[in-house]
Design an enzyme around this catalytic site. Structure first.
Site, short mmCIF file in Angstrom:
data_model
loop_
_atom_site.label_atom_id
_atom_site.label_comp_id
_atom_site.label_asym_id
_atom_site.label_seq_id
_atom_site.Cartn_x
_atom_site.Cartn_y
_atom_site.Cartn_z
N ILE A 52 88.51 89.65 32.19
CA ILE A 52 87.16 90.17 32.37
C ILE A 52 87.24 91.60 32.90
O ILE A 52 87.06 91.86 34.10
CB ILE A 52 86.33 89.26 33.32
CG1 ILE A 52 86.34 87.82 32.79
CG2 ILE A 52 84.91 89.79 33.45
CD1 ILE A 52 85.57 86.83 33.65
N PRO A 53 87.57 92.55 32.01
CA PRO A 53 87.66 93.95 32.46
C PRO A 53 86.29 94.48 32.91
O PRO A 53 85.28 94.22 32.28
CB PRO A 53 88.14 94.71 31.22
CG PRO A 53 88.47 93.70 30.18
CD PRO A 53 87.88 92.40 30.60
N HIS A 54 86.32 95.21 34.02
CA HIS A 54 85.11 95.82 34.55
C HIS A 54 85.51 97.01 35.40
O HIS A 54 86.67 97.15 35.77
CB HIS A 54 84.28 94.80 35.35
CG HIS A 54 85.04 94.15 36.46
ND1 HIS A 54 85.99 93.17 36.22
CD2 HIS A 54 85.02 94.34 37.79
CE1 HIS A 54 86.50 92.78 37.37
NE2 HIS A 54 85.94 93.48 38.34
N GLY A 55 84.54 97.83 35.72
CA GLY A 55 84.83 99.06 36.46
C GLY A 55 85.02 98.82 37.95
O GLY A 55 84.73 97.75 38.48
#
Length: 144
Positions: free
Chosen positions: A62-65
């Site tokens: 779950i890539p996120h900033g």
């Protein structure tokens, strides 16, 4: 009116990706292309990955900033990318990528919904193997 958090334009099925960085950029570019985030958000997604892996187990990342990427978020949204052949995330095989961008604290609600969906291995199998973007939307809509 606010954008849909997950629409058909946010989903890419049966993609082939060669690296973790390529996977994160691909997932982030969907959010950029559909007006959820500014392009700078992708660099913050890559920065987050250096701090802590966004691999969650069960073939999911779950890539996120990072926290300081909030100002690059225009609307809350998610992108879903399936990679049936898998992509390596530091020794872990990822077949489902879910990019997240949340305004304010909205990402917490989105994350909890995603966690519920992905806690069922059966849902992950359905997501990886479907040819239908509608199926993906339906799986996420079933969680309230």
């Amino acid at each position: 009116m606010a954008k849909e958090i997950l629409g058909k334009d946010n989903i890419e099925l049966k993609v082939s990706l060669n690296s973790k960085e390529e996977a994160i950029r691909f997932t982030g570019n969907i959010l950029v292309d559909n007006g959820y985030v500014e392009p700078s958000y992708i660099e913050k997604m890559l920065e987050r990955e250096k701090v802590t892996s966004t691999y969650m187990g069960n073939f999911v990342a779950i890539p996120h900033g990072t926290e300081d990427a909030k100002n690059a978020v225009l609307e809350t949204g998610i992108s879903v990318v399936t990679v049936p052949d898998g992509v390596d995330f530091d020794g872990n095989e990822v077949k489902v990528l879910i990019g997240i961008a949340g305004k304010g604290d909205e990402h917490l609600e989105v994350l909890s919904k995603i966690a519920i969906v992905l806690s069922e291995e059966e849902n992950i199998d359905k997501i990886v193997n479907t040819d239908s973007k509608d199926d993906i939307i339906r799986i996420f809509d079933e969680v309230n």
